[in-house]
Design a protein around this motif. Structure first.
Motif, PDB file in Angstrom:
ATOM      1  N   GLY A  58       1.012  -1.272  -0.035  1.00 40.52           N
ATOM      2  CA  GLY A  58      -0.004   0.075   0.210  1.00 40.52           C
ATOM      3  C   GLY A  58       1.016   1.211  -0.121  1.00 40.52           C
ATOM      4  N   HIS A  59       0.161   2.397   0.025  1.00 42.82           N
ATOM      5  CA  HIS A  59       0.817   3.601   0.170  1.00 42.82           C
ATOM      6  C   HIS A  59       0.936   4.137   1.921  1.00 42.82           C
ATOM      7  CE1 HIS A  59      -3.359   4.433  -0.592  1.00 42.82           C
ATOM      8  NE2 HIS A  59      -3.375   5.528   0.164  1.00 42.82           N
ATOM      9  N   VAL A 111      -5.930  11.707  -3.505  1.00 39.05           N
ATOM     10  CA  VAL A 111      -4.832  11.930  -4.700  1.00 39.05           C
ATOM     11  C   VAL A 111      -4.916  10.758  -5.507  1.00 39.05           C
ATOM     12  CG1 VAL A 111      -2.524  12.056  -4.893  1.00 39.05           C
ATOM     13  CG2 VAL A 111      -3.678  13.032  -3.024  1.00 39.05           C
ATOM     14  N   SER A 112      -5.153  11.122  -6.827  1.00 38.05           N
ATOM     15  CA  SER A 112      -5.067  10.329  -7.963  1.00 38.05           C
ATOM     16  C   SER A 112      -3.986  10.041  -8.777  1.00 38.05           C
ATOM     17  CB  SER A 112      -6.505  10.335  -8.842  1.00 38.05           C
ATOM     18  OG  SER A 112      -6.635   9.620  -9.844  1.00 38.05           O
ATOM     19  N   GLN A 113      -3.342   8.960  -9.089  1.00 35.30           N
ATOM     20  CA  GLN A 113      -2.202   8.749  -9.876  1.00 35.30           C
ATOM     21  C   GLN A 113      -2.436   7.877 -10.933  1.00 35.30           C
ATOM     22  OE1 GLN A 113       0.720   8.308  -6.187  1.00 35.30           O
ATOM     23  NE2 GLN A 113       1.903   8.692  -8.252  1.00 35.30           N
ATOM     24  N   CYS A 146       2.712  10.161  -5.239  1.00 40.71           N
ATOM     25  CA  CYS A 146       2.416  11.751  -5.375  1.00 40.71           C
ATOM     26  C   CYS A 146       1.757  12.003  -4.087  1.00 40.71           C
ATOM     27  CB  CYS A 146       1.622  12.018  -6.453  1.00 40.71           C
ATOM     28  SG  CYS A 146       1.007  13.701  -6.279  1.00 40.71           S
ATOM     29  N   ALA A 147       1.882  13.067  -3.394  1.00 42.09           N
ATOM     30  CA  ALA A 147       1.062  13.563  -2.043  1.00 42.09           C
ATOM     31  C   ALA A 147       0.685  15.020  -2.215  1.00 42.09           C
ATOM     32  CB  ALA A 147       1.947  13.269  -0.799  1.00 42.09           C
ATOM     33  N   SER A 148      -0.489  15.383  -1.567  1.00 43.29           N
ATOM     34  CA  SER A 148      -0.529  16.755  -1.330  1.00 43.29           C
ATOM     35  C   SER A 148      -0.839  17.005   0.095  1.00 43.29           C
ATOM     36  CB  SER A 148      -1.704  17.133  -2.452  1.00 43.29           C
ATOM     37  OG  SER A 148      -3.190  16.563  -1.984  1.00 43.29           O
ATOM     38  N   SER A 149      -0.864  18.342   0.260  1.00 49.46           N
ATOM     39  CA  SER A 149      -1.309  18.794   1.548  1.00 49.46           C
ATOM     40  C   SER A 149      -1.876  20.250   1.757  1.00 49.46           C
ATOM     41  CB  SER A 149      -0.116  18.815   2.468  1.00 49.46           C
ATOM     42  OG  SER A 149       0.974  19.665   2.248  1.00 49.46           O
ATOM     43  N   LEU A 150      -2.393  20.626   2.650  1.00 44.03           N
ATOM     44  CA  LEU A 150      -3.198  21.759   2.823  1.00 44.03           C
ATOM     45  C   LEU A 150      -2.200  23.216   2.508  1.00 44.03           C
ATOM     46  CD1 LEU A 150      -6.025  21.582   5.293  1.00 44.03           C
ATOM     47  CD2 LEU A 150      -6.306  22.325   2.810  1.00 44.03           C
ATOM     48  N   ASN A 158       3.583  21.725   8.198  1.00 49.39           N
ATOM     49  CA  ASN A 158       2.614  21.598   9.033  1.00 49.39           C
ATOM     50  C   ASN A 158       1.285  20.890   9.019  1.00 49.39           C
ATOM     51  OD1 ASN A 158       4.217  23.231  10.677  1.00 49.39           O
ATOM     52  ND2 ASN A 158       3.552  25.244   9.742  1.00 49.39           N
ATOM     53  N   TYR A 159       1.071  20.276   7.749  1.00 54.50           N
ATOM     54  CA  TYR A 159      -0.290  19.595   7.500  1.00 54.50           C
ATOM     55  C   TYR A 159       0.235  18.286   7.029  1.00 54.50           C
ATOM     56  CZ  TYR A 159      -2.119  24.327   7.700  1.00 54.50           C
ATOM     57  OH  TYR A 159      -2.509  25.422   7.714  1.00 54.50           O
ATOM     58  N   GLY A 160      -0.714  17.194   7.581  1.00 59.36           N
ATOM     59  CA  GLY A 160      -0.395  15.835   7.152  1.00 59.36           C
ATOM     60  C   GLY A 160      -0.620  15.847   5.570  1.00 59.36           C
ATOM     61  N   TYR A 161       0.305  14.581   4.999  1.00 60.91           N
ATOM     62  CA  TYR A 161       0.028  14.437   3.452  1.00 60.91           C
ATOM     63  C   TYR A 161      -0.691  13.418   3.404  1.00 60.91           C
ATOM     64  CZ  TYR A 161       5.079  16.636   2.906  1.00 60.91           C
ATOM     65  OH  TYR A 161       6.098  17.047   2.949  1.00 60.91           O
ATOM     66  N   THR A 162      -1.453  13.631   2.216  1.00 59.57           N
ATOM     67  CA  THR A 162      -2.562  12.509   1.772  1.00 59.57           C
ATOM     68  C   THR A 162      -1.786  11.802   0.537  1.00 59.57           C
ATOM     69  OG1 THR A 162      -4.505  13.612   2.432  1.00 59.57           O
ATOM     70  CG2 THR A 162      -4.482  11.998   0.774  1.00 59.57           C
ATOM     71  N   PHE A 163      -1.367  10.732   0.541  1.00 63.55           N
ATOM     72  CA  PHE A 163      -0.676  10.074  -0.671  1.00 63.55           C
ATOM     73  C   PHE A 163      -1.570   9.541  -1.535  1.00 63.55           C
ATOM     74  CE2 PHE A 163       3.999  10.018   0.357  1.00 63.55           C
ATOM     75  CZ  PHE A 163       3.990  10.402   1.560  1.00 63.55           C
ATOM     76  N   GLY A 164      -1.195   9.428  -2.692  1.00 61.57           N
ATOM     77  CA  GLY A 164      -1.721   8.502  -3.811  1.00 61.57           C
ATOM     78  C   GLY A 164      -1.326   7.176  -3.782  1.00 61.57           C
ATOM     79  N   SER A 165      -1.992   6.223  -4.522  1.00 65.52           N
ATOM     80  CA  SER A 165      -1.690   4.951  -4.566  1.00 65.52           C
ATOM     81  C   SER A 165      -0.400   4.523  -5.318  1.00 65.52           C
ATOM     82  CB  SER A 165      -2.900   3.971  -5.092  1.00 65.52           C
ATOM     83  OG  SER A 165      -4.078   4.251  -4.255  1.00 65.52           O
TER      84      SER A 165
END
Lengths: 111, 115
Positions: free
Chosen positions: A41-42, B4-6, B92-96, B101-108
């Motif tokens: 997973g990621h 997050v879509s990859q 890939c990840a994005s954050s606010l 200072n913000y958590g990352y949301t990662f794609g698959s």
């Protein structure tokens, strides 16, 4: 340069036992974050700690931020097979807009 | 979108070919990051975009790697003249916001295999 280090690298745990993984930074951090990556997973964001000495709990997981804001720990009680994965800590590099990730602790649970 | 879509999720390419990997971040997230993860290894930072600022390219391993982010949203990571050592999962990840200072949301991730 700033480094974030995690120990141990590997952790074999018997189901039902407790264990702790540690994260240490060479510099003071404004916050520390923890992520979990299941096999195949990621990474998934678990939690962020901001205050000195802060303790947060998520069910069987207890996260702590050190008084000097240079270290953190993750303690898991009564380990279950669902806890399998790699746990990463991460802290922001000073002056930079990105996180420095530790190398991770890979957790294997034996039934 | 919700996450997050990859794309693609998997890519097999021949050595020497160019590849493009796409990342669609969470709407409203101003920061976008690319990381690389080799089998059983940690996260290797590649590049970071924050709003309209110049990207932080300090992690790109060679000039064969480049990335762009159009309209502050979708990002494309391009690898030219791929080599076998480029084989890895590209996350890939994005954050606010910025400053970590913000958590990352990662794609698959995109699993790249160079043969």
């Amino acid at each position: 340069g700033q480094q974030v280090m995690q120990i141990p690298q590997y952790q074999h745990v018997q189901e039902g036992e407790d264990f702790t993984t540690y994260c240490n930074s060479s510099t003071t951090l404004s916050n520390i974050q923890w992520y979990k990556q299941r096999p195949g997973g990621h990474p998934v964001f678990l939690i962020q700690l901001v205050k000195s000495g802060e303790v947060k709990k998520q069910k069987r997981l207890t996260f702590q931020f050190g008084e000097a804001k240079k270290n953190s720990s993750l303690h898991i009680t009564a380990t279950q097979t669902t806890d399998v994965g790699t746990y990463f800590c991460a802290g922001p590099l000073r002056g930079w807009g990105k996180l420095q990730f530790g190398a991770g602790t890979q957790v294997v649970v034996t039934p | 979108g919700a996450g997050v879509s990859q794309s693609p999720s998997n890519k097999v390419t021949e050595k020497g070919k160019d590849v493009e990997l796409r990342c669609d971040p969470i709407s409203g997230h101003t920061a976008l990051y690319w990381y690389r993860q080799s089998l059983g290894q940690g996260l290797e930072f590649l590049i970071y975009f924050q709003g309209n600022s110049a990207p932080d390219k300090s992690g790109l391993p060679s000039d064969r790697f480049s990335a762009e982010r159009t309209g502050g949203s979708v990002s494309t990571l391009t690898i030219q003249r791929t080599q076998q050592e480029d084989s890895a999962v590209y996350l890939c990840a994005s954050s606010l916001g910025r400053q970590g200072n913000y958590g990352y949301t990662f794609g698959s991730g995109t699993r790249l295999t160079v043969v």
